[in-house]
Design a protein around this motif. Structure first.
Motif, PDB file in Angstrom:
ATOM      1  N   GLY A 100      -0.759  -6.442 -16.475  1.00  0.00           N
ATOM      2  CA  GLY A 100      -0.500  -7.057 -17.577  1.00  0.00           C
ATOM      3  C   GLY A 100       1.046  -6.604 -17.622  1.00  0.00           C
ATOM      4  N   GLY A 101       1.767  -7.307 -18.449  1.00  0.00           N
ATOM      5  CA  GLY A 101       3.174  -7.395 -18.793  1.00  0.00           C
ATOM      6  C   GLY A 101       3.478  -6.029 -19.950  1.00  0.00           C
ATOM      7  N   ASP A 102       4.738  -5.275 -19.537  1.00  0.00           N
ATOM      8  CA  ASP A 102       4.881  -4.400 -20.743  1.00  0.00           C
ATOM      9  C   ASP A 102       5.573  -4.664 -22.072  1.00  0.00           C
ATOM     10  OD1 ASP A 102       3.823  -2.794 -18.714  1.00  0.00           O
ATOM     11  OD2 ASP A 102       5.859  -1.836 -18.145  1.00  0.00           O
ATOM     12  N   ASP A 103       5.073  -4.239 -22.927  1.00  0.00           N
ATOM     13  CA  ASP A 103       5.909  -4.547 -24.582  1.00  0.00           C
ATOM     14  C   ASP A 103       7.015  -3.405 -24.270  1.00  0.00           C
ATOM     15  OD1 ASP A 103       6.463  -4.399 -26.963  1.00  0.00           O
ATOM     16  OD2 ASP A 103       4.833  -5.071 -27.706  1.00  0.00           O
ATOM     17  N   PRO A 104       8.241  -3.834 -24.700  1.00  0.00           N
ATOM     18  CA  PRO A 104       9.321  -2.862 -24.482  1.00  0.00           C
ATOM     19  C   PRO A 104       9.488  -1.982 -25.989  1.00  0.00           C
ATOM     20  CG  PRO A 104      10.068  -5.147 -25.242  1.00  0.00           C
ATOM     21  CD  PRO A 104       8.693  -5.219 -24.761  1.00  0.00           C
ATOM     22  N   GLY A 105       8.538  -2.022 -26.749  1.00  0.00           N
ATOM     23  CA  GLY A 105       8.540  -1.296 -27.966  1.00  0.00           C
ATOM     24  C   GLY A 105       8.253  -0.126 -27.743  1.00  0.00           C
ATOM     25  N   THR A 106       9.044   0.650 -28.765  1.00  0.00           N
ATOM     26  CA  THR A 106       8.866   2.475 -28.786  1.00  0.00           C
ATOM     27  C   THR A 106       7.589   2.816 -28.791  1.00  0.00           C
ATOM     28  OG1 THR A 106      11.049   2.479 -29.583  1.00  0.00           O
ATOM     29  CG2 THR A 106       9.973   4.287 -29.882  1.00  0.00           C
ATOM     30  N   ALA A 107       7.197   3.680 -28.181  1.00  0.00           N
ATOM     31  CA  ALA A 107       5.698   4.341 -28.225  1.00  0.00           C
ATOM     32  C   ALA A 107       5.558   5.437 -29.521  1.00  0.00           C
ATOM     33  CB  ALA A 107       5.329   5.020 -27.042  1.00  0.00           C
ATOM     34  N   ALA A 108       4.799   5.173 -30.392  1.00  0.00           N
ATOM     35  CA  ALA A 108       4.787   6.329 -31.497  1.00  0.00           C
ATOM     36  C   ALA A 108       3.684   7.534 -30.736  1.00  0.00           C
ATOM     37  CB  ALA A 108       3.709   5.864 -32.623  1.00  0.00           C
ATOM     38  N   LEU A 109       2.892   7.064 -29.652  1.00  0.00           N
ATOM     39  CA  LEU A 109       1.877   8.023 -29.055  1.00  0.00           C
ATOM     40  C   LEU A 109       1.973   7.790 -27.667  1.00  0.00           C
ATOM     41  CD1 LEU A 109      -1.148   8.084 -31.297  1.00  0.00           C
ATOM     42  CD2 LEU A 109       0.502   9.792 -31.361  1.00  0.00           C
ATOM     43  N   VAL A 110       1.874   8.718 -26.738  1.00  0.00           N
ATOM     44  CA  VAL A 110       1.563   8.532 -25.344  1.00  0.00           C
ATOM     45  C   VAL A 110       0.149   9.204 -25.085  1.00  0.00           C
ATOM     46  CG1 VAL A 110       2.303   8.860 -22.818  1.00  0.00           C
ATOM     47  CG2 VAL A 110       4.170   8.172 -24.723  1.00  0.00           C
ATOM     48  N   VAL A 111      -0.829   8.491 -24.871  1.00  0.00           N
ATOM     49  CA  VAL A 111      -2.236   9.016 -24.517  1.00  0.00           C
ATOM     50  C   VAL A 111      -2.506   9.105 -23.160  1.00  0.00           C
ATOM     51  CG1 VAL A 111      -4.420   8.946 -25.308  1.00  0.00           C
ATOM     52  CG2 VAL A 111      -2.687   8.151 -27.036  1.00  0.00           C
ATOM     53  N   ILE A 112      -2.668  10.343 -22.536  1.00  0.00           N
ATOM     54  CA  ILE A 112      -3.424  10.451 -21.365  1.00  0.00           C
ATOM     55  C   ILE A 112      -5.037  10.612 -21.532  1.00  0.00           C
ATOM     56  CG2 ILE A 112      -3.899  12.022 -19.385  1.00  0.00           C
ATOM     57  CD1 ILE A 112      -0.860  11.968 -19.357  1.00  0.00           C
ATOM     58  N   GLU A 113      -5.798   9.923 -20.804  1.00  0.00           N
ATOM     59  CA  GLU A 113      -7.139  10.152 -20.664  1.00  0.00           C
ATOM     60  C   GLU A 113      -7.463  10.487 -19.152  1.00  0.00           C
ATOM     61  OE1 GLU A 113     -11.118  10.102 -19.603  1.00  0.00           O
ATOM     62  OE2 GLU A 113      -9.759   8.375 -19.085  1.00  0.00           O
ATOM     63  N   PHE A 114      -8.231  11.456 -19.042  1.00  0.00           N
ATOM     64  CA  PHE A 114      -8.302  11.982 -17.588  1.00  0.00           C
ATOM     65  C   PHE A 114      -9.490  12.947 -17.405  1.00  0.00           C
ATOM     66  CE2 PHE A 114      -6.387  14.500 -13.826  1.00  0.00           C
ATOM     67  CZ  PHE A 114      -7.336  13.897 -13.036  1.00  0.00           C
ATOM     68  N   ASN A 115     -10.549  12.380 -16.735  1.00  0.00           N
ATOM     69  CA  ASN A 115     -11.666  13.183 -16.255  1.00  0.00           C
ATOM     70  C   ASN A 115     -11.357  13.915 -15.178  1.00  0.00           C
ATOM     71  OD1 ASN A 115     -14.099  14.082 -15.105  1.00  0.00           O
ATOM     72  ND2 ASN A 115     -15.019  12.339 -16.249  1.00  0.00           N
ATOM     73  N   THR A 116     -11.232  15.278 -15.396  1.00  0.00           N
ATOM     74  CA  THR A 116     -10.382  16.048 -13.913  1.00  0.00           C
ATOM     75  C   THR A 116     -11.563  16.376 -13.102  1.00  0.00           C
ATOM     76  OG1 THR A 116     -10.858  18.185 -15.251  1.00  0.00           O
ATOM     77  CG2 THR A 116      -8.821  16.990 -15.559  1.00  0.00           C
ATOM     78  N   TYR A 117     -12.895  16.347 -13.385  1.00  0.00           N
ATOM     79  CA  TYR A 117     -13.909  16.697 -12.360  1.00  0.00           C
ATOM     80  C   TYR A 117     -14.002  18.041 -12.400  1.00  0.00           C
ATOM     81  CZ  TYR A 117     -17.323  15.904  -8.713  1.00  0.00           C
ATOM     82  OH  TYR A 117     -18.407  15.738  -7.790  1.00  0.00           O
ATOM     83  N   ASP A 118     -13.683  18.969 -13.467  1.00  0.00           N
ATOM     84  CA  ASP A 118     -13.802  20.092 -13.362  1.00  0.00           C
ATOM     85  C   ASP A 118     -12.858  20.721 -12.425  1.00  0.00           C
ATOM     86  OD1 ASP A 118     -15.054  22.379 -14.394  1.00  0.00           O
ATOM     87  OD2 ASP A 118     -16.417  22.569 -12.791  1.00  0.00           O
ATOM     88  N   VAL A 119     -13.279  21.574 -11.567  1.00  0.00           N
ATOM     89  CA  VAL A 119     -12.481  22.555 -10.600  1.00  0.00           C
ATOM     90  C   VAL A 119     -11.638  21.551  -9.671  1.00  0.00           C
ATOM     91  CG1 VAL A 119     -13.777  24.497 -10.906  1.00  0.00           C
ATOM     92  CG2 VAL A 119     -14.400  22.827  -8.961  1.00  0.00           C
ATOM     93  N   HIS A 120     -11.892  20.286  -9.285  1.00  0.00           N
ATOM     94  CA  HIS A 120     -11.219  19.470  -8.549  1.00  0.00           C
ATOM     95  C   HIS A 120      -9.938  19.050  -8.951  1.00  0.00           C
ATOM     96  CE1 HIS A 120     -15.558  19.190  -7.688  1.00  0.00           C
ATOM     97  NE2 HIS A 120     -15.270  18.703  -6.464  1.00  0.00           N
ATOM     98  N   THR A 121      -9.489  19.404  -9.968  1.00  0.00           N
ATOM     99  CA  THR A 121      -8.057  19.131 -10.515  1.00  0.00           C
ATOM    100  C   THR A 121      -7.437  20.547 -11.000  1.00  0.00           C
ATOM    101  OG1 THR A 121      -8.591  16.831 -11.049  1.00  0.00           O
ATOM    102  CG2 THR A 121      -6.423  17.580 -11.546  1.00  0.00           C
ATOM    103  N   THR A 122      -6.309  20.860 -10.693  1.00  0.00           N
ATOM    104  CA  THR A 122      -5.857  22.152 -11.033  1.00  0.00           C
ATOM    105  C   THR A 122      -4.771  21.854 -12.376  1.00  0.00           C
ATOM    106  OG1 THR A 122      -3.401  21.831  -9.920  1.00  0.00           O
ATOM    107  CG2 THR A 122      -5.510  22.996  -8.696  1.00  0.00           C
ATOM    108  N   ALA A 123      -4.857  22.989 -13.093  1.00  0.00           N
ATOM    109  CA  ALA A 123      -3.722  23.126 -14.283  1.00  0.00           C
ATOM    110  C   ALA A 123      -2.108  22.476 -13.889  1.00  0.00           C
ATOM    111  CB  ALA A 123      -3.662  24.421 -15.144  1.00  0.00           C
ATOM    112  N   ALA A 124      -1.845  22.837 -12.946  1.00  0.00           N
ATOM    113  CA  ALA A 124      -0.459  22.375 -12.437  1.00  0.00           C
ATOM    114  C   ALA A 124      -0.515  20.923 -12.260  1.00  0.00           C
ATOM    115  CB  ALA A 124      -0.124  23.131 -11.251  1.00  0.00           C
ATOM    116  N   GLN A 125      -1.506  20.275 -11.424  1.00  0.00           N
ATOM    117  CA  GLN A 125      -1.531  19.201 -11.561  1.00  0.00           C
ATOM    118  C   GLN A 125      -1.547  18.078 -12.848  1.00  0.00           C
ATOM    119  OE1 GLN A 125      -5.122  19.009  -8.856  1.00  0.00           O
ATOM    120  NE2 GLN A 125      -3.549  18.658  -7.099  1.00  0.00           N
TER     121      GLN A 125
END
Length: 331
Positions: A100-125
């Motif tokens: 889908g296309g992007d709305d050029p509006g200004t973001a009030a929140l940038v939300v990341i949702e990420f199931n890291t699968y425990d030790v399979h993703t590092t803090a640095a990543q």
């Protein structure tokens, strides 16, 4: 009609009826029924399988008839139904969208949702993802508090400060931990007790009452261990975290898509990806193209306070989920 032709109809009719029911299992009350609930999570893949079966059925029409006067009605009907239902599945995918296309509006929140699968993703990543996207809210299912804190420490070293909230549900599984990072740019938050989820839930509210209620959720996956009825109850409870709270933003691995009954009626809330024409962009499993995976990770928001500007998914580390990033603007 011969006895064998009747037997043929008896054998193919249930399968054809199932293919039709998969177009909208909610209408038939089947979206939380085993097999149906699993298949509709992968609509593009399901459509490809149905079209492949239609092609095979069509090829059988080229075979010479066993009797000169015979009419292969069963094969004709089977071919037609499989082709129509397969194309219809792709029609649903196209209507949901994945670019889908992007709305050029200004973001009030940038939300990341990420199931890291425990030790399979590092803090640095994780920190690299947060830094790169400029996130202000980070929901991390299957992430230990130690990993979440290490992520916050890395971000603080670069000048961005986050509060860390975590909880461990009463569960024998090590993936029960869920964490939530909230940028100090949103003000100070405090964690509230949250019950009702088997795997993990973290709920935080602003101390001064000005910001949004922020919730990270991770209801269990549908299976015999938890029970399919209980899966639906927990998935609905996760959605209710948004519906019942004015101005809330709820992010997590819901283990359900918008085709499943628990996420059908979101009341005051909306799904960020679906709102911007990217509802068919899947997040699990991450090893396959996003268009053929299940969109079970979501960012829900109160439409009275926010609107979805754009969303993206991204592969990070060794997680079996893709990270979902949502930019929310003021409504």
């Amino acid at each position: 009609m011969t006895r064998f032709r009747w037997l043929g109809w008896v054998l193919v009719t249930p399968g054809l009826a199932g293919a039709v029911a998969l177009l909208d299992p909610r209408w038939f009350g089947l979206s939380t029924t085993p097999i149906f609930l699993h298949l509709i999570a992968f609509r593009a893949l399901l459509g490809a399988v149905l079209l492949g079966a239609a092609l095979i059925a069509a090829l059988t029409l080229l075979l010479p008839p066993r009797r000169p006067a015979s009419r292969p009605w069963i094969r004709r009907v089977t071919t037609a139904v499989l082709a129509v239902t397969g194309l219809s599945q792709f029609g649903v995918v196209v209507s949901r969208g994945w670019a889908g296309g992007d709305d050029p509006g200004t973001a009030a929140l940038v939300v990341i949702e990420f199931n890291t699968y425990d030790v399979h993703t590092t803090a640095a990543q994780i920190a690299g993802l947060v830094r790169g996207q400029g996130a202000t809210v980070v929901a991390l299912p299957e992430t230990m508090r130690a990993t979440a804190q290490a992520t916050a420490d890395l971000l603080a070293a670069g000048g961005r400060h986050f509060q860390v909230f975590s909880t461990t549900a009463d569960s024998p599984w090590p993936i029960a931990d869920t964490s939530l990072l909230i940028s100090d740019e949103l003000g100070r938050y405090r964690q509230l007790p949250a019950t009702g989820e088997l795997v993990g839930i973290v709920r935080a509210v602003p101390i001064d009452g000005a910001g949004p209620t922020l919730v990270a959720v991770h209801p269990p996956a549908p299976g015999r261990v938890i029970g399919f009825d209980q899966w639906a109850v927990h998935a609905r409870n996760a959605a209710n975290q948004c519906i019942a709270s004015v101005g809330a933003v709820v992010a997590g691995d819901f283990n359900a898509t918008v085709d499943h009954a628990p996420l059908t009626d979101l009341g005051r809330c909306a799904d960020a990806a679906s709102s911007v024409g990217r509802g068919a962009e899947g997040t699990w499993p991450s090893d396959y193209p996003a268009g053929f995976t299940a969109p079970i990770d979501h960012v829900l928001f109160d439409t009275g306070r926010y609107r979805s500007l754009r969303t993206r998914t991204e592969r990070v580390g060794g997680s079996d989920h893709r990270a979902l990033i949502a930019w929310l603007g003021a409504s």
